[in-house]
Design an enzyme around this catalytic site. Structure first.
Site: not given
Length: 558
Positions: A71, A94, A73, A301, A105, A273, A410, A382
């Site tokens: 998200k 944030r 990224t 999230f 994470k 979140a 990415w 991917f």
């Protein structure tokens, strides 16, 4: 061999932060924090108060999985793509917490070729905002216990203090403690505990304040506990607001950095979140909207948590209206929601994908039908994704009137996000289907608002309240707090309060164990299931892989 995020970041030639500020025309409002980061004086809003806002793009996602969604990224890559298409773009994110950085994470600066930099600074101490928030939180805690020690003229009941100390680290050992031991000179013995800093109400207040006076007023309203007559005691009663605001005066200024492609980015505030409201500061968003044609922001999230709170809490308080919502998903994550084993997610499997798709579809329906906002699905691509899998996602989203765009940010940065950016521009500029509305009325009772979120957003059939939660709701309504918005604290992994219920579960009830007031922030926090406000470290914490060499070069951050 793929390069790590930190290797990519360290190989990038950054612009001096003053040059980034010049791109926005705000160099006269810049306070330098080293060569590549700075703060912007929020009083710049006075200069631009008559200027029309840019387009506000909210990036959210399906419920997160170990397979990854991307998200942040996507948010960064979309901002770079919009810039590449000629739109004056500002990103608003944030700040990361040290808890996830050293836990499981990782950081929160994007990934691959869609990152905000300097990555190490942003993920570690940055400009000191989280330290200032922790200091302010703990000063208030010290003032509470000192007041009791010095005679307790407010008659604070030590058994009813609800204000916890905080630390920006995952440390389960501090969840429940006993403090004030070893004699009268060392305080009054009582049960106590720590929250992680990003769960502190001070963090929420910083993110929701519009200026220093609003900050002080909100701090003064913080309920720290109750007296022996069950009347609330506030930070204002302790005369704490001035000192806390003094610790936060610099932290109130939004931080300015840049992406790998030099798109300006504000990074300010970092509430989780799943246990807080999960959005960057109103101040940063407002400044960005005045400076950019397009502002790309994210909420933490899945859309059931971050986006729901962004829309019902932040937009309500700040008078914001998103123009487009981007919902991020990956084929791998959807197959995980469908029940496919983690080690097999790279294998084509339409059956598991079809079983997992309802998670995405429910989020789409919430955004487009409950909140009335235009949306686009961004598939974080991917190499293992097959055309048949992609076609299935396209078809299911099309049935709900929502387009899908592949995102390769990415691997390719802004160039890999142009298809997504073009769909965002189309939706934002057509503006034909934006009927934004909140999902509940503030005038409803606390229970009606909670049950509305559970049934309308989560897809549950009802709510079960603990005896303690029942009493807390009755007390809050009696004290006049019943008309505040709701901030649900819930697992991020499921629509339900059970992290093992993946996909789009039905016929479940959400268990409410506690309900507490955040009067300064201006909302009611509802704790569900087994949610905790102080996480713990995993068996193999990320901290074990982080190092620094003799030249000061940091490795292992991700």
């Amino acid at each position: 061999m793929f390069k790590s995020d930190i290797e990519i970041a360290q190989e990038t030639q950054l612009l001096p932060i003053v040059e980034v500020a010049k791109k926005l025309g705000v160099e006269d409002y810049l306070d330098n924090y080293g060569k590549y980061k700075g703060k912007i004086d929020y009083r710049i809003l006075d200069k631009y108060q008559e200027k029309a806002d840019g387009k506000l793009i909210l990036v959210t996602a399906i419920n997160p999985t170990p397979a990854g969604e991307g998200k942040t990224t996507t948010t960064v890559g979309l901002g770079d793509a919009l810039s590449a298409l000629g739109k004056k773009t500002v990103i608003a994110l944030r700040e990361p917490s040290l808890g996830p950085v050293f836990g499981v994470k990782g950081g929160a600066a994007g990934g691959g070729y869609a990152q905000v930099v300097p990555m190490e600074d942003i993920n570690l101490h940055f400009t000191g905002d989280l330290h200032a928030i922790g200091a302010a939180n703990n000063l208030l805690a010290a003032l509470i216990d000192n007041h009791i020690q010095q005679g307790n003229s407010l008659n604070i009941d030590p058994r009813k203090i609800i204000w916890k100390r905080c630390l920006d680290m995952n440390d389960r050992q501090l969840r429940y403690i006993v403090s004030g031991l070893n004699g009268k000179a060392n305080g009054t013995p009582r049960e106590d505990g720590f929250d992680i800093t990003v769960a502190s109400e001070i963090m929420a207040i910083l993110c929701l304040s519009k200026d220093i006076e609003d900050l002080k007023e909100r701090i003064s309203r913080i309920v720290v506990g109750y007296n022996y007559q069950d009347q609330p005691i506030t930070a204002g009663d302790l005369k704490a607001q001035g000192a806390l605001a003094a610790l936060l005066v610099e932290a109130l200024k939004p931080n300015l950095v840049q992406t790998l492609e030099h798109t300006p980015a504000f990074i300010h505030g970092g509430p989780f979140a799943n246990i807080a409201h999960g959005c960057n500061s109103i101040m940063a968003t407002r400044i960005a909207l005045k400076l950019g044609d397009y502002v790309v922001t994210e909420a933490g999230f899945g859309a059931d948590l971050g986006a729901e709170k962004f829309l019902n809490i932040k937009c309500r308080m700040a008078g914001l209206k998103p123009d487009v919502v981007v919902i991020v998903a990956s084929i791998r994550a959807l197959k995980h929601h469908g029940g496919q084993a983690k080690g097999q997610l790279g294998e084509e499997n339409l059956e598991y994908l079809e079983k997992g798709l309802p998670n995405l579809l429910r989020h789409i329906q919430n955004i487009t039908q409950v909140f009335g906002l235009p949306a686009v699905v961004a598939i974080n691509q991917f190499p293992t994704d097959t055309q048949r899998e992609l076609d299935l996602v396209y078809a299911k989203c099309k049935e709900l009137g929502v387009n899908v765009a592949l995102s390769e940010v990415w691997a390719r940065g802004g160039e890999g996000g142009k298809k997504l950016a073009q769909e965002v521009i189309r939706l934002a500029e057509e503006n034909n289907n934006n009927n934004f509305t909140f999902s509940y009325d503030l005038n409803k009772s606390i229970k009606e608002k909670i049950e509305g979120i559970v049934t309308r957003i989560y897809g549950g059939v009802g709510v079960e309240y603990s005896n303690q939660a029942q009493k807390e709701i009755e007390a809050l309504e009696k004290l006049g707090f019943g008309q505040l918005p709701i901030c649900m604290a819930k697992t991020q992994y499921s629509f339900s309060d059970d992290p093992s219920k993946l996909g789009a579960p039905t016929d479940f009830k959400v268990n409410i164990k506690n309900v507490k007031i955040s009067a300064g922030a201006g909302f009611i926090v509802v704790l569900t299931g087994e949610i905790m406000t102080m996480p713990g470290l995993p068996k193999a914490p990320a901290a074990e892989k982080i190092d620094v060499d003799s030249q000061g070069k940091i490795t292992g951050l991700f």
